[in-house]
Design a protein around this motif. Sequence first.
Motif, short mmCIF file in Angstrom:
data_model
loop_
_atom_site.label_atom_id
_atom_site.label_comp_id
_atom_site.label_asym_id
_atom_site.label_seq_id
_atom_site.Cartn_x
_atom_site.Cartn_y
_atom_site.Cartn_z
N ALA A 1 -4.22 19.17 -35.17
CA ALA A 1 -3.26 18.72 -34.16
C ALA A 1 -3.53 17.26 -33.85
CB ALA A 1 -3.40 19.57 -32.90
N VAL A 2 -2.54 16.40 -34.06
CA VAL A 2 -2.73 14.97 -33.82
C VAL A 2 -2.01 14.48 -32.57
CG1 VAL A 2 -3.17 14.45 -36.25
CG2 VAL A 2 -0.82 14.34 -35.37
N GLU A 3 -1.03 15.27 -32.11
CA GLU A 3 -0.33 14.89 -30.88
C GLU A 3 0.44 16.08 -30.35
OE1 GLU A 3 2.40 11.22 -29.11
OE2 GLU A 3 1.91 11.29 -31.25
N THR A 4 0.54 16.15 -29.04
CA THR A 4 1.32 17.22 -28.42
C THR A 4 1.95 16.68 -27.14
OG1 THR A 4 1.27 19.52 -27.62
CG2 THR A 4 -0.63 18.13 -27.07
N GLY A 5 3.06 17.27 -26.76
CA GLY A 5 3.74 16.82 -25.54
C GLY A 5 5.18 17.28 -25.53
N SER A 6 5.94 16.81 -24.57
CA SER A 6 7.35 17.16 -24.49
C SER A 6 8.13 16.45 -25.60
CB SER A 6 7.92 16.77 -23.13
OG SER A 6 7.99 15.37 -23.00
N VAL A 7 9.24 17.04 -25.99
CA VAL A 7 10.11 16.40 -26.98
C VAL A 7 10.54 15.02 -26.48
CG1 VAL A 7 12.36 16.53 -28.11
CG2 VAL A 7 10.96 18.58 -27.94
N GLU A 8 10.92 14.96 -25.22
CA GLU A 8 11.40 13.70 -24.65
C GLU A 8 10.34 12.62 -24.75
OE1 GLU A 8 12.36 14.01 -20.54
OE2 GLU A 8 13.65 12.24 -20.57
N ALA B 1 8.00 7.70 -26.94
CA ALA B 1 6.76 6.91 -27.09
C ALA B 1 5.73 7.68 -27.92
CB ALA B 1 6.20 6.58 -25.72
N PRO B 2 5.97 7.82 -29.23
CA PRO B 2 4.98 8.50 -30.07
C PRO B 2 3.67 7.74 -30.09
CG PRO B 2 6.64 7.39 -31.41
CD PRO B 2 7.11 7.31 -30.00
N GLN B 3 2.55 8.46 -30.03
CA GLN B 3 1.24 7.83 -29.96
C GLN B 3 0.53 7.78 -31.30
OE1 GLN B 3 0.13 6.47 -26.88
NE2 GLN B 3 2.31 6.88 -26.54
N HIS B 4 0.85 8.71 -32.20
CA HIS B 4 0.14 8.79 -33.48
C HIS B 4 1.06 8.29 -34.60
CE1 HIS B 4 -2.02 10.57 -36.91
NE2 HIS B 4 -3.07 10.61 -36.12
N LEU B 5 0.46 7.75 -35.64
CA LEU B 5 1.25 7.22 -36.75
C LEU B 5 2.10 8.30 -37.41
CD1 LEU B 5 -1.32 4.82 -38.49
CD2 LEU B 5 0.73 4.19 -37.20
N THR C 1 3.36 10.99 -35.96
CA THR C 1 4.48 11.24 -35.05
C THR C 1 5.52 10.13 -35.14
OG1 THR C 1 2.89 12.28 -33.55
CG2 THR C 1 5.09 11.90 -32.70
N ALA C 2 5.04 8.90 -35.17
CA ALA C 2 5.96 7.76 -35.26
C ALA C 2 6.81 7.83 -36.52
CB ALA C 2 5.17 6.45 -35.23
N ALA C 3 6.20 8.27 -37.63
CA ALA C 3 6.94 8.40 -38.89
C ALA C 3 7.99 9.51 -38.79
CB ALA C 3 5.98 8.68 -40.04
N LEU C 4 7.65 10.61 -38.12
CA LEU C 4 8.60 11.71 -37.94
C LEU C 4 9.76 11.28 -37.04
CD1 LEU C 4 6.03 14.61 -37.48
CD2 LEU C 4 7.60 14.34 -39.41
N VAL C 5 9.45 10.52 -36.01
CA VAL C 5 10.50 10.01 -35.12
C VAL C 5 11.42 9.06 -35.88
CG1 VAL C 5 10.96 8.59 -33.09
CG2 VAL C 5 9.17 10.34 -33.00
N ALA C 6 10.83 8.17 -36.69
CA ALA C 6 11.64 7.23 -37.47
C ALA C 6 12.57 7.98 -38.42
CB ALA C 6 10.74 6.28 -38.24
N ALA C 7 12.06 9.05 -39.05
CA ALA C 7 12.88 9.85 -39.96
C ALA C 7 14.03 10.51 -39.21
CB ALA C 7 12.02 10.90 -40.66
N ALA C 8 13.75 10.98 -37.99
CA ALA C 8 14.80 11.60 -37.19
C ALA C 8 15.86 10.57 -36.79
CB ALA C 8 14.19 12.24 -35.93
#
Length: 263
Positions: A226-233, A238-242, A244-251
């Motif tokens: 587990a590298v990050e957890t939290g609400s979807v919002e 504000a993704p904290q892990h690289l 997560t940031a890549a997944l957000v960018a893909a979305a």
Amino acid sequence: MTLDVTELTIRFGDRVVVDRLTFSVPDGARLGIVGESGSGKSLTTLAVLGLLPDRAEATGSVRLDGEELLGLPERRLARIRGRRIGAVFQDPLTSLDPLRTVGDQLAEPLRLHGLASRREARAEALRLAALVRLPEPEQAVRLYPHQLSGGQRQRVGIGAALAASPGLLLADEPTTALDVTIQAEVLDLFDRLVAETGASLVFVTHDLAVLARVCTDVLVLADGRAVETGSVERLLAAPQHLVTAALVAAARATSWTPAEGEA
């Protein structure tokens, strides 16, 4: 129904594929587990279901309303699967029996767990076919899986998973094999049915945009951890892990934005 996973570790020989994973899904909550292929997300759901491959070794704890599931005899696990935990998998062609009608497969959990007579199960199968919005339910229950579209087969899988009114629903990549339009319809169906039944939900996917349609909280996995957890919002903003940031960018690249109230 509450799911508590503590220090779950899954090994294949000397190779650790899930490493000390801990998370909780409170009663009625919706948790999405997201990660790339090989991150360990599907193995985690298989561990909860007691369906890991024979050569896999799982340690730690998986508790459902306080009952430890790891190490339970298969006979006991078989009474839990379907009755207390419903499961929907990626490819309904592999989870549905090609030689049995849709009605038989919708009714199977009820008969398996002694919840309905044969006549009652047939009536319930028709109700479930209508609930998941199969076209012409009276005809649909007499068809075989190969006579349905991919989206319709997945609706059958969802109906069967909910047949015995389980308190926890596990969905492992249930929309990956569907085209975008059908995917949206199936996600809307998940959202509606989980809201109506009040079941807890664990939704596994590699696509954060898909996850955000049905979940309120996210657990991000990478290399079994587990590298990050939290609400979807929060993760979208504000993704904290690289990872997560890549997944957000893909979305974001899909030109998708959450509707009001989804995040």
